[in-house]
Structure formats: C-alpha cells, structure tokens
Motif scaffolding. Structure first.
Motif, PDB file in Angstrom:
ATOM      1  N   VAL A  29       0.813  -1.225   0.000  1.00 24.86           N
ATOM      2  CA  VAL A  29       0.000   0.000   0.000  1.00 24.86           C
ATOM      3  C   VAL A  29       0.845   1.274   0.000  1.00 24.86           C
ATOM      4  N   LYS A  30       2.153   1.133   0.207  1.00 19.69           N
ATOM      5  CA  LYS A  30       3.024   2.303   0.273  1.00 19.69           C
ATOM      6  C   LYS A  30       2.999   3.075  -1.051  1.00 19.69           C
ATOM      7  N   ASP A  31       2.784   4.365  -0.930  1.00 17.94           N
ATOM      8  CA  ASP A  31       2.774   5.267  -2.097  1.00 17.94           C
ATOM      9  C   ASP A  31       1.732   4.869  -3.146  1.00 17.94           C
ATOM     10  N   PHE A  32       0.668   4.237  -2.723  1.00 18.50           N
ATOM     11  CA  PHE A  32      -0.407   3.879  -3.649  1.00 18.50           C
ATOM     12  C   PHE A  32      -1.041   5.187  -4.116  1.00 18.50           C
ATOM     13  N   PRO A  33      -1.111   5.422  -5.419  1.00 16.65           N
ATOM     14  CA  PRO A  33      -1.663   6.687  -5.912  1.00 16.65           C
ATOM     15  C   PRO A  33      -3.140   6.856  -5.545  1.00 16.65           C
ATOM     16  N   ALA A  34      -3.463   7.965  -4.932  1.00 10.91           N
ATOM     17  CA  ALA A  34      -4.838   8.230  -4.485  1.00 10.91           C
ATOM     18  C   ALA A  34      -5.846   8.140  -5.624  1.00 10.91           C
ATOM     19  N   LYS A  35      -5.444   8.516  -6.812  1.00  6.31           N
ATOM     20  CA  LYS A  35      -6.397   8.494  -7.944  1.00  6.31           C
ATOM     21  C   LYS A  35      -6.830   7.068  -8.297  1.00  6.31           C
ATOM     22  N   HIS A  36      -6.100   6.061  -7.773  1.00  7.84           N
ATOM     23  CA  HIS A  36      -6.450   4.663  -8.068  1.00  7.84           C
ATOM     24  C   HIS A  36      -7.006   3.903  -6.872  1.00  7.84           C
ATOM     25  N   TYR A  37      -7.256   4.574  -5.756  1.00  6.96           N
ATOM     26  CA  TYR A  37      -7.816   3.886  -4.586  1.00  6.96           C
ATOM     27  C   TYR A  37      -9.074   3.103  -4.950  1.00  6.96           C
ATOM     28  N   GLY A  38      -9.926   3.705  -5.767  1.00  7.40           N
ATOM     29  CA  GLY A  38     -11.208   3.095  -6.097  1.00  7.40           C
ATOM     30  C   GLY A  38     -11.263   2.429  -7.459  1.00  7.40           C
ATOM     31  N   THR A  39     -10.139   2.322  -8.146  1.00  6.43           N
ATOM     32  CA  THR A  39     -10.107   1.731  -9.486  1.00  6.43           C
ATOM     33  C   THR A  39     -10.210   0.214  -9.412  1.00  6.43           C
ATOM     34  N   THR A  73     -20.325 -11.506  16.865  1.00  2.98           N
ATOM     35  CA  THR A  73     -19.951 -11.764  15.481  1.00  2.98           C
ATOM     36  C   THR A  73     -20.574 -10.738  14.546  1.00  2.98           C
ATOM     37  N   PRO A  74     -19.756 -10.077  13.709  1.00  2.00           N
ATOM     38  CA  PRO A  74     -20.317  -9.167  12.709  1.00  2.00           C
ATOM     39  C   PRO A  74     -21.114  -9.938  11.648  1.00  2.00           C
ATOM     40  N   LYS A  75     -21.954  -9.230  10.935  1.00  2.00           N
ATOM     41  CA  LYS A  75     -22.775  -9.841   9.887  1.00  2.00           C
ATOM     42  C   LYS A  75     -21.945 -10.018   8.618  1.00  2.00           C
ATOM     43  N   TRP A  76     -21.987 -11.231   8.087  1.00  5.07           N
ATOM     44  CA  TRP A  76     -21.287 -11.533   6.835  1.00  5.07           C
ATOM     45  C   TRP A  76     -22.249 -11.399   5.673  1.00  5.07           C
ATOM     46  N   PRO A  77     -21.863 -10.783   4.566  1.00  2.00           N
ATOM     47  CA  PRO A  77     -20.604 -10.104   4.277  1.00  2.00           C
ATOM     48  C   PRO A  77     -20.662  -8.592   4.552  1.00  2.00           C
ATOM     49  N   ASP A  78     -21.836  -8.110   4.941  1.00  2.00           N
ATOM     50  CA  ASP A  78     -22.058  -6.662   5.055  1.00  2.00           C
ATOM     51  C   ASP A  78     -21.047  -5.942   5.938  1.00  2.00           C
ATOM     52  N   ASP A  79     -20.681  -6.550   7.058  1.00  2.00           N
ATOM     53  CA  ASP A  79     -19.782  -5.891   8.001  1.00  2.00           C
ATOM     54  C   ASP A  79     -18.305  -6.131   7.698  1.00  2.00           C
ATOM     55  N   TYR A  80     -18.027  -6.801   6.588  1.00  2.00           N
ATOM     56  CA  TYR A  80     -16.641  -7.124   6.241  1.00  2.00           C
ATOM     57  C   TYR A  80     -16.170  -6.494   4.929  1.00  2.00           C
ATOM     58  N   TRP A  81     -17.111  -6.039   4.102  1.00  2.00           N
ATOM     59  CA  TRP A  81     -16.749  -5.488   2.794  1.00  2.00           C
ATOM     60  C   TRP A  81     -17.410  -4.130   2.592  1.00  2.00           C
ATOM     61  N   PRO A  82     -16.624  -3.116   2.219  1.00  2.00           N
ATOM     62  CA  PRO A  82     -17.242  -1.826   1.908  1.00  2.00           C
ATOM     63  C   PRO A  82     -17.956  -1.904   0.559  1.00  2.00           C
ATOM     64  N   GLU A  83     -19.056  -1.220   0.483  1.00  2.00           N
ATOM     65  CA  GLU A  83     -19.836  -1.223  -0.751  1.00  2.00           C
ATOM     66  C   GLU A  83     -19.185  -0.356  -1.824  1.00  2.00           C
ATOM     67  N   ASP A  84     -18.766   0.837  -1.429  1.00  2.00           N
ATOM     68  CA  ASP A  84     -18.188   1.773  -2.386  1.00  2.00           C
ATOM     69  C   ASP A  84     -16.780   1.354  -2.783  1.00  2.00           C
ATOM     70  N   PRO A  85     -16.451   1.446  -4.074  1.00  2.00           N
ATOM     71  CA  PRO A  85     -15.106   1.068  -4.502  1.00  2.00           C
ATOM     72  C   PRO A  85     -14.032   2.063  -4.059  1.00  2.00           C
ATOM     73  N   ALA A  86     -14.418   3.315  -3.773  1.00  2.00           N
ATOM     74  CA  ALA A  86     -13.445   4.344  -3.390  1.00  2.00           C
ATOM     75  C   ALA A  86     -13.697   4.806  -1.960  1.00  2.00           C
ATOM     76  N   PRO A  87     -12.642   5.183  -1.270  1.00  2.00           N
ATOM     77  CA  PRO A  87     -12.822   5.710   0.088  1.00  2.00           C
ATOM     78  C   PRO A  87     -13.448   7.100   0.034  1.00  2.00           C
ATOM     79  N   PRO A  88     -14.065   7.519   1.120  1.00  2.00           N
ATOM     80  CA  PRO A  88     -14.668   8.853   1.127  1.00  2.00           C
ATOM     81  C   PRO A  88     -13.628   9.971   1.082  1.00  2.00           C
ATOM     82  N   SER A  89     -12.369   9.653   1.448  1.00  2.00           N
ATOM     83  CA  SER A  89     -11.317  10.669   1.453  1.00  2.00           C
ATOM     84  C   SER A  89      -9.952   9.996   1.503  1.00  2.00           C
ATOM     85  N   LYS A  90      -8.923  10.771   1.226  1.00  2.00           N
ATOM     86  CA  LYS A  90      -7.553  10.261   1.382  1.00  2.00           C
ATOM     87  C   LYS A  90      -7.293   9.918   2.842  1.00  2.00           C
ATOM     88  N   GLU A  91      -7.885  10.694   3.742  1.00  2.00           N
ATOM     89  CA  GLU A  91      -7.718  10.451   5.172  1.00  2.00           C
ATOM     90  C   GLU A  91      -8.298   9.085   5.563  1.00  2.00           C
TER      91      GLU A  91
END
Length: 159
Positions: A29-39, A73-91
């Motif tokens: 993940v080091k230096d992963f370009p932000a423009k490709h986080y959600g690609t 126990t979290p709910k599978w798969p909802d609590d283990y996988w984000p729906e959106d391909p991109a993060p809401p922010s670089k942070e």
C-alpha cells in the motif's frame, strides 16, 4: 515457556507482518496513488480500497474475537466489505492502513507475550485458539495483500 514455544512465537511475528517470500501489507500500500484507490481493473471484483478496508475489518474482528469476552460476530458479508469502490477521502485510506498496522502490532504483542497461552481454547469461542486466530490473521492478510499487488501490477503502478 519451552524452547519450542519461544521459537514458534518468534517465527509467528514475521508471519503476521507478511514478511518472507512475498510483499508485505505495508509495501503493497506504500505510495499507492490516491487516484487509483477506487479503481477496479478489468476482471477484478474489488478495488484496492475495498481490499484494504476488508483486511482492516477482518483483522480487527479476529483481534476482537481473540481478546474480548463480550465479542459479537459481525454480519457476513455486510460488516466485512465496503460497498463503495473508493474511500470517502484520502484520510479514510490513511486511517484504514494505520488501523491494519496497529492491529497487526496488537497480534504481535499477544503472540510475543509469554503469559498468553496460544494453545488454550478461547473461552467464548468454539474450539479456536490464539494460535489459530494468529495464523488466520496472517494468512488472510497475506492473501488480500497479494490481490492489492495484482491490482497495482494491472494498473502499471507496481515497482
């Protein structure tokens, strides 16, 4: 603690870090370009963000299970996988990466603590041991780290 026990614990630490015959999580993940986080490269079901977040959620769940007598126990798969391909922010990306590294370090402390019985069944589980959970954490993180590396290769952003 026996000599064999010390040797096993000593070898588990680099395993949890993903060190050995492949790239570790930090390197992937080091230096992963932000423009490709959600690609999502063609044919890939997940983006790097989804994989990083999945690793974070699953690793934290394994750690919580290993240490929390009030674990649920979290709910599978909802609590283990984000729906959106991109993060809401670089942070959000930075926070997820940091959380993975912190949970790996927490597992390392558990394994490295000679008072932790890595062979005893976890009382609130159904036969699992700390050793089993640490192996699962290392294996799972390594598997998805490989997928992150593959995404980087497909995008032409891997060294």
């Amino acid at each position: 603690m026996s000599s064999d026990d010390r040797i096993l614990r000593k070898q588990l630490i680099p395993f949890l870090r993903g060190q050995g015959a492949h790239a570790d999580f930090h390197t992937a993940v080091k230096d992963f370009p932000a423009k490709h986080y959600g690609t999502r490269p063609s044919g890939c079901p997940h983006s790097a963000w989804q994989l990083v977040q999945h690793v974070r959620l699953a690793l934290h769940d394994l750690l919580d299970f290993s240490t929390n007598p009030n674990y649920t126990t979290p709910k599978w798969p909802d609590d283990y996988w984000p729906e959106d391909p991109a993060p809401p922010s670089k942070e959000a990306w930075r926070e997820a990466v940091t959380a993975v590294q912190q949970d790996i370090e927490a597992f390392e402390r558990l394994i490295g603590d000679p008072t932790s019985n890595i062979y005893a069944e976890i009382p609130w589980g159904d036969g699992q041991t700390l050793l089993r959970e640490a192996l699962l954490a290392g294996d799972h993180t390594s598997y998805h780290t490989g997928q992150i590396v593959l995404i980087r290769q497909l995008l032409g952003i891997w060294k």
